[in-house]
Design a protein around this motif. Structure first.
Motif: not given
Length: 345
Positions: A47-49, A54-57, A88-89, A195-200
């Motif tokens: 996921l990339r944001i 702001t705001p982001i999720s 995300l704070e 910001i990149q959230l990786w699922f591995v």
């Protein structure tokens, strides 16, 4: 099932820019065929944001659908609040921006200019600044100090970051039973911080078993070393203190309160108390192994997707000869006898 990561350029959330320095072209794996299982270290989705909005999720619904194509049922509600509250704070997002590679490079440039000017002005006292040899020596000294600073930055990035990696401990603890680990990285595209959230995918059953045996052995033969290493796995947390508790507590809490209000209608600020929180408390070996994997799972994933994992002679739970598994990383660099700190605070 363990095998070397097999990737496909397709990605739902957008392609990873391979032109960014220090990044490896590690695309997201394509959905498997019928009856095929993902491999340990397989990137399932990402996921990339935009960190500047702001705001982001996170669009965890899209991640849930992508995981279902791999046959992994993980309701987003189980980890949504854990992941978003961790990353995300506002203070965490600011830290990610200031800790990004472009900001470090900009700081290095400013550092070079300031150092060069200071050395050059100092050399004027010794009549070296008017000669080209003196200017050359000043430049070499400034370049050497700047390169040393950049090497310190790079070494710092290879450590576990308490502000990003370790904040995913709760989410990874909830996802362990689903054989999924989360990791976070950041990059800059144009003028935007991403910001990149990786699922591995990673089946940690064998890692838990190995670490349980290793912790049990250390408790028997190297208890002092184990206590020393675990004592470093702690963070400072601020907790609210009620006025009644503060009145009954130490006197220094009351001394921090101002004697006179600064405004006619002062707003009451909650009292905060700093406490030292142990990330891996002393418990049964299996519980400690699971907690170690949860705490350092995000650290492992960040090193994996950025190709910064240390080289090893052989692996235990992956087929790749150069990619260690999480228990190898924890055994060698977290519980090992190395003297260098492994946490970047």
């Amino acid at each position: 099932m363990a095998c070397e990561p097999q990737m496909d350029p397709g990605v739902v959330a957008g392609p990873l820019s391979t032109t960014s320095p220090g990044w490896s072209a590690l695309p997201v794996g394509s959905p498997p065929g019928w009856g095929q299982e993902p491999c340990n270290g397989q990137v399932l989705t990402r996921l990339r944001i935009d960190n500047t909005c702001t705001p982001i999720s996170f669009d965890l619904g899209a991640a849930e659908e992508q995981l279902q194509t791999w046959g992994i049922q993980v309701p987003a509600d189980q980890y949504r609040s854990l992941a978003e509250s961790a990353l995300l704070e506002p203070q965490v997002r600011r830290y990610i921006i200031y800790n990004s590679r472009p900001m470090r490079l900009a700081f290095a440039v400013v550092f070079y200019v300031v150092v060069w000017a200071n050395i050059y002005s100092t050399s004027q006292l010794f009549a070296l600044g008017n000669h080209w040899v003196g200017v050359l020596l000043v430049t070499l000294a400034a370049v050497s100090l700047t390169l040393t600073l950049m090497l310190i930055f790079e070494r710092h990035q290879r450590k576990a970051n308490t502000n990003t990696d370790l904040r995913l401990a709760a989410a990874n603890g909830a996802l362990q039973r689903h054989r999924v680990l989360l990791g976070v990285t950041d990059t800059v595209e144009g003028c935007q911080s991403v910001i990149q959230l990786w699922f591995v995918y990673f089946d940690l059953e064998n890692c838990v078993q190995f670490l349980s045996d290793h912790v049990r052995e250390m408790k028997t033969n190297q208890e002092s070393l184990l206590r020393s290493r675990l004592s470093q796995l702690c963070v400072v947390m601020e907790t609210g203190v009620s006025p009644t508790t503060a009145a009954e507590g130490p006197e220094d809490l009351l001394e921090e309160a101002p004697l006179l209000p600064s405004s006619p209608h002062p707003t009451e600020r909650p009292l905060m108390q700093a406490q030292l929180h142990q990330l891996v408390p002393d418990a049964e070996p299996e519980e400690m192994a699971q907690q170690l994997l949860a705490v350092f799972g995000g650290y492992y994933i960040r090193l994996l997707v950025t190709s910064q994992l240390p080289q090893v002679a052989g692996t235990r739970h992956t087929d790749s000869t150069r990619v260690p598994c999480p228990c190898q990383l924890i055994e060698a660099h977290i519980l090992g006898t190395g003297c260098c700190p492994f946490l970047a605070r």
